[in-house]
Design an enzyme around this catalytic site. Structure first.
Site, PDB file in Angstrom:
ATOM      1  N   VAL A 107      -9.527 -26.759  24.305  1.00  0.00           N
ATOM      2  CA  VAL A 107     -10.493 -26.357  25.314  1.00  0.00           C
ATOM      3  C   VAL A 107     -11.554 -27.445  25.378  1.00  0.00           C
ATOM      4  CG1 VAL A 107     -12.111 -24.577  26.091  1.00  0.00           C
ATOM      5  CG2 VAL A 107     -10.091 -23.932  24.745  1.00  0.00           C
ATOM      6  N   CYS A 108     -11.884 -27.868  26.602  1.00  0.00           N
ATOM      7  CA  CYS A 108     -12.966 -28.819  26.814  1.00  0.00           C
ATOM      8  C   CYS A 108     -12.706 -30.107  26.031  1.00  0.00           C
ATOM      9  CB  CYS A 108     -14.285 -28.153  26.413  1.00  0.00           C
ATOM     10  SG  CYS A 108     -15.781 -28.918  27.065  1.00  0.00           S
ATOM     11  N   ALA A 109     -13.703 -30.609  25.292  1.00  0.00           N
ATOM     12  CA  ALA A 109     -13.575 -31.874  24.586  1.00  0.00           C
ATOM     13  C   ALA A 109     -12.681 -31.788  23.359  1.00  0.00           C
ATOM     14  CB  ALA A 109     -14.956 -32.388  24.178  1.00  0.00           C
ATOM     15  N   THR A 127      -9.739 -32.103  30.651  1.00  0.00           N
ATOM     16  CA  THR A 127     -10.888 -31.763  29.827  1.00  0.00           C
ATOM     17  C   THR A 127     -12.067 -31.493  30.753  1.00  0.00           C
ATOM     18  OG1 THR A 127     -12.222 -32.461  27.925  1.00  0.00           O
ATOM     19  CG2 THR A 127     -11.681 -34.156  29.556  1.00  0.00           C
ATOM     20  N   ALA A 160      -9.981 -27.351  30.972  1.00  0.00           N
ATOM     21  CA  ALA A 160     -11.173 -28.075  31.407  1.00  0.00           C
ATOM     22  C   ALA A 160     -12.362 -27.743  30.500  1.00  0.00           C
ATOM     23  CB  ALA A 160     -11.455 -27.762  32.862  1.00  0.00           C
TER      24      ALA A 160
END
Length: 308
Positions: A107-109, A127, A160
């Site tokens: 998730v994300c970074a 991301t 993202a």
């Protein structure tokens, strides 16, 4: 029993973690065999929002059906976000799980950790929009996809930012247990049916949910879960406790002009487009979403393309 391991880095974003965890926990409440575990390099991890979290430092045994999720983290700068202090044993654990047939998600970074483990090379990923360009520079052998909520490529699933972890987790639940079950989980979480990462970041399931009409929401819930079935207006009205003309009037007003049938067709079309994008023929996709005649699906696709 399917084990879902969340690897927690210092500064982990709470929603990156809590969103997917809630999806799998709710799926377990509804009878699916999920066991959630939390692993970190130290027994206490302070989240990006300041809440201390406890975790195991030893990884549980994992098999091909199990899942590892790496949530993102909060840091003062982009460089710090992507330079999370993660040791080689963790990277080896991620590589080993994938090599044994397991799924690894971020998730994300958290995608950067997958990159350091060598799991993004030659694969599509995404991301948070704030770090997409940096991720692409750090891992040039990866294909960073912009403007999607999640990607899935050879058991590497990336999402993202922040709330998109819910979309990622619902996608994994839908793949394993079917879209109707995923819709049930989504509805219980009051996110209803969520968007698809391989399609535009809006969908019929979200675009027409901003109203406050409980009658229409009940009918939409039914259509979301059973969109592939024949659902005559008579039965929908009976389930909503109103007359057919009243339901049509309320539904059209709440959704900005859609009748229940047109809403159902939109759901079917979006699901069919997803199946076609993943290699299904038009004929097979039409059958899967409830069209007896594939010509109807072709007409709807042509109508949608002409409207763009």
């Amino acid at each position: 029993m399917t084990t879902v391991v969340f690897f927690l880095m210092p500064g982990v974003h709470l929603l990156d973690l809590a969103g997917p965890a809630q999806v799998f926990s709710t799926a377990a409440d509804f009878g699916q065999p999920y066991d959630l575990a939390y692993v970190a390099e130290s027994p206490t991890v302070v989240s990006g929002q300041g809440l201390p979290l406890t975790a195991d430092t030893a990884w549980p045994p994992l098999g091909p059906d199990d899942l590892v999720v790496v949530p993102g983290r909060r840091a003062p700068t982009v460089d710090a976000v992507l330079a999370a202090p993660v040791g080689d044993p963790v990277l080896a654990a991620l590589r080993g799980h994938h090599a044994r047939g397991g799924t690894v998600a971020s998730v994300c970074a958290g995608a950067d950790v997958l990159g350091r483990a060598g799991l993004l090379d030659g694969r599509r990923c995404t991301t948070h929009h704030d770090v997409q360009e940096d991720l692409a520079r750090r891992w040039p052998r990866a294909t960073v996809v912009r403007d999607v909520l999640f990607t899935s490529d050879d058991r590497i699933v990336t999402s993202a930012g922040i709330a998109s972890g819910i979309d990622l987790a619902l996608h994994l639940v839908a793949v394993r247990h079917g879209p109707a079950f995923a819709a049930r989980v989504a509805r219980d979480m009051v996110v209803y049916a969520r968007r698809n990462g391989h399609e535009p970041q809006t969908s019929a399931m979200l675009r027409h949910r901003s109203h406050l009409d409980d009658v229409v929401h009940r009918v939409q819930n039914l259509l979301d879960e059973r969109f592939a079935e024949a659902l005559p207006l008579t039965g929908l009205a009976r389930a909503a406790g109103v007359g057919e003309r009243t339901l049509t009037r309320l539904f059209t007003r709440a959704t900005g002009g859609l009748t229940p049938l047109r809403y159902q067709q939109a759901l079917r079309l979006e699901r069919a487009e997803h199946l076609i994008a993943h290699g299904s023929t038009v004929e097979a996709a039409a059958r899967a979403v409830g069209f007896e005649d594939p010509r109807m699906l072709r007409r709807l696709r042509a109508r949608a393309e002409s409207a763009v």
